[in-house]
Design a protein around this motif. Structure first.
Motif, mmCIF file in Angstrom:
data_model
loop_
_atom_site.group_PDB
_atom_site.id
_atom_site.type_symbol
_atom_site.label_atom_id
_atom_site.label_comp_id
_atom_site.label_asym_id
_atom_site.label_seq_id
_atom_site.Cartn_x
_atom_site.Cartn_y
_atom_site.Cartn_z
ATOM 1 N N GLU A 3 0.693 -1.284 0.013
ATOM 2 C CA GLU A 3 0.709 0.059 -0.239
ATOM 3 C C GLU A 3 1.173 1.568 0.016
ATOM 4 O OE1 GLU A 3 -4.150 1.237 2.674
ATOM 5 O OE2 GLU A 3 -2.262 1.176 3.949
ATOM 6 N N ARG A 4 2.001 1.229 0.790
ATOM 7 C CA ARG A 4 3.046 2.176 0.835
ATOM 8 C C ARG A 4 2.885 2.835 -0.829
ATOM 9 N NH1 ARG A 4 6.522 2.670 6.447
ATOM 10 N NH2 ARG A 4 6.573 4.774 5.635
ATOM 11 N N ARG A 5 3.905 1.710 -0.931
ATOM 12 C CA ARG A 5 4.768 1.778 -1.867
ATOM 13 C C ARG A 5 3.902 2.146 -3.321
ATOM 14 N NH1 ARG A 5 9.780 -0.225 -2.334
ATOM 15 N NH2 ARG A 5 9.519 1.149 -5.174
ATOM 16 N N LEU A 6 2.088 1.972 -3.511
ATOM 17 C CA LEU A 6 1.132 2.081 -4.374
ATOM 18 C C LEU A 6 0.923 3.587 -4.191
ATOM 19 C CD1 LEU A 6 -0.976 -1.488 -5.180
ATOM 20 C CD2 LEU A 6 0.517 -0.106 -6.441
ATOM 21 N N LEU A 7 0.598 3.369 -3.066
ATOM 22 C CA LEU A 7 0.600 4.629 -2.786
ATOM 23 C C LEU A 7 0.770 5.910 -3.503
ATOM 24 C CD1 LEU A 7 -1.582 4.871 0.842
ATOM 25 C CD2 LEU A 7 -2.967 4.776 -1.057
ATOM 26 N N GLY A 8 2.759 6.304 -2.693
ATOM 27 C CA GLY A 8 3.347 6.255 -3.385
ATOM 28 C C GLY A 8 3.661 6.690 -5.075
ATOM 29 N N LYS A 9 3.498 5.616 -5.443
ATOM 30 C CA LYS A 9 3.336 6.015 -7.211
ATOM 31 C C LYS A 9 2.093 6.585 -8.017
ATOM 32 C CE LYS A 9 7.037 2.891 -8.264
ATOM 33 N NZ LYS A 9 8.035 2.878 -8.922
ATOM 34 N N PHE A 10 1.192 6.468 -7.210
ATOM 35 C CA PHE A 10 -0.331 7.307 -7.457
ATOM 36 C C PHE A 10 0.078 8.317 -6.798
ATOM 37 C CE2 PHE A 10 -2.343 3.366 -6.386
ATOM 38 C CZ PHE A 10 -2.666 2.332 -7.389
ATOM 39 N N HIS A 11 0.591 8.514 -6.052
ATOM 40 C CA HIS A 11 1.210 10.067 -5.816
ATOM 41 C C HIS A 11 2.500 11.458 -6.180
ATOM 42 C CE1 HIS A 11 -1.507 9.877 -1.855
ATOM 43 N NE2 HIS A 11 -2.040 9.313 -3.246
ATOM 44 N N HIS A 12 2.918 10.218 -7.240
ATOM 45 C CA HIS A 12 4.089 10.745 -7.743
ATOM 46 C C HIS A 12 5.273 11.144 -6.798
ATOM 47 C CE1 HIS A 12 2.517 10.429 -12.113
ATOM 48 N NE2 HIS A 12 1.564 11.659 -11.735
ATOM 49 N N ARG A 13 6.016 9.816 -5.703
ATOM 50 C CA ARG A 13 6.323 10.116 -4.754
ATOM 51 C C ARG A 13 7.252 8.409 -5.077
ATOM 52 N NH1 ARG A 13 4.837 8.900 -0.079
ATOM 53 N NH2 ARG A 13 2.326 8.700 -0.665
#
Length: 323
Positions: A29-39
């Motif tokens: 979840e943390r990695r995907l949220l980073g991708k979704f937020h361009h982080r």
């Protein structure tokens, strides 16, 4: 005795796998949220950040263990335990694949296959809300109590729609056994026979897990953290584990009830089951990243004015064709 040893060994392996899967679901979840937020997301601890769950676990367990001064001590302590045990109990009847041969023995990939397996899953998931209510009440905090009340109302509202949509699948399969429901999809997955039931079921599953856009019981901007506002350390970890185990459970049930469980060409059955379940876990995360939180009256209205009537109508039509 052999049967007891086999059940004990299966339970220990299952508990280890579930806790590991929970830790890496948080990491995913943390990695995907980073991708979704361009982080970038967490990538510093271990190769590709794979040891981040271990670091998070150590940090959480090392935090101060406290209790509010006016809390009801025993209820406050029991609440997170009830939530976590209820979340794990559902896996007593969830099958992971077809039987396999191991050391000359035929091993079933489930702990038990009762004839009413889906009812046991429904019962186990219903018990978890008692832990949330008790945790919110015993904390002696208005924020925690409001979060608990919201959670109770949400679960009562969406469990009806969840159960009615699952009942349409049961009618189509002619059995309450989860293994039987998967075997009934040999020719055609139920998502194609029961698309309306699938839509209602998945929306209800989102609400049952208190996930965005239905995370009103924990709404940070309004209630700090809702029912677990006054919890920290190991007790908070139990609430945290229960939430992510529930996401995996609902994803596994969606796979079993509507997407043929372990049925699929080429790959082993267990691989198909895990692949489909991981896809739905990814959908849960994707929805959290992209859909804003709904208003509370809209949340209640969605269930009572739309999902429950739709699930009831679908059940009546299904029973007309089946019976």
């Amino acid at each position: 005795m052999t049967v007891v040893l086999e059940a004990a060994l299966k339970s220990a392996i299952l508990a280890f796998l579930l806790l590991t899967a929970t830790a890496y679901t948080v990491f995913l979840e943390r990695r995907l949220l980073g991708k979704f937020h361009h982080r970038i997301g967490p990538n510093r601890v271990g190769p590709f950040g794979l040891l981040q769950p271990l670091a998070d676990g150590i940090k959480l367990l090392a935090k101060e263990d406290f209790m509010p001064r006016a809390a009801d001590r025993w209820v406050y302590l029991a609440a997170p335990l009830i939530v976590m045990v209820a979340a794990l109990a559902a896996y007593a009847v969830i099958p992971f694949g077809p039987p396999i041969e191991l050391f000359g023995r035929r091993i079933h990939l489930y702990l038990a296959n009762p004839s009413a397996g889906i009812l046991l899953v429904l019962g186990a998931s219903s018990l978890g809300v008692y832990g949330l209510i008790l945790g919110g009440w015993s904390s002696n905090s208005k924020y925690a109590l409001l979060g608990a009340l919201r959670s109770a109302a949400q679960v009562v509202s969406y469990e009806l729609a969840w159960g009615l949509s699952a009942l349409s699948v049961v009618l189509s399969a002619g059995t309450l056994s989860l293994v039987g429901i998967v075997e009934a999809q040999q020719d055609l997955w139920f998502v194609l026979k029961q698309p309306l039931a699938f839509g209602v079921f998945f929306l209800s599953a989102l609400a049952e897990t208190n996930r965005a856009p239905f995370d009103l019981p924990e709404a940070e901007q309004e209630l700090i953290a809702g029912y677990h506002t006054e919890y920290g350390g190991l007790k908070f970890v139990m609430f945290y584990i229960a939430e992510y185990v529930a996401i995996i459970t609902q994803s596994a049930l969606t796979t079993l009830l509507f997407f043929g469980g372990w049925l699929g060409p080429g790959l082993p059955g267990v691989a198909w089951f895990l692949l489909k379940t991981v896809v739905f876990v990814g959908v849960f995360i994707w929805i959290r990243a992209t859909v804003p939180r709904v208003r509370y009256d809209h949340l209640m209205g969605l269930s009572w004015k739309l999902l429950i009537p739709l699930a009831l109508g679908n059940l009546v039509v299904t029973s007309f064709f089946v019976v």
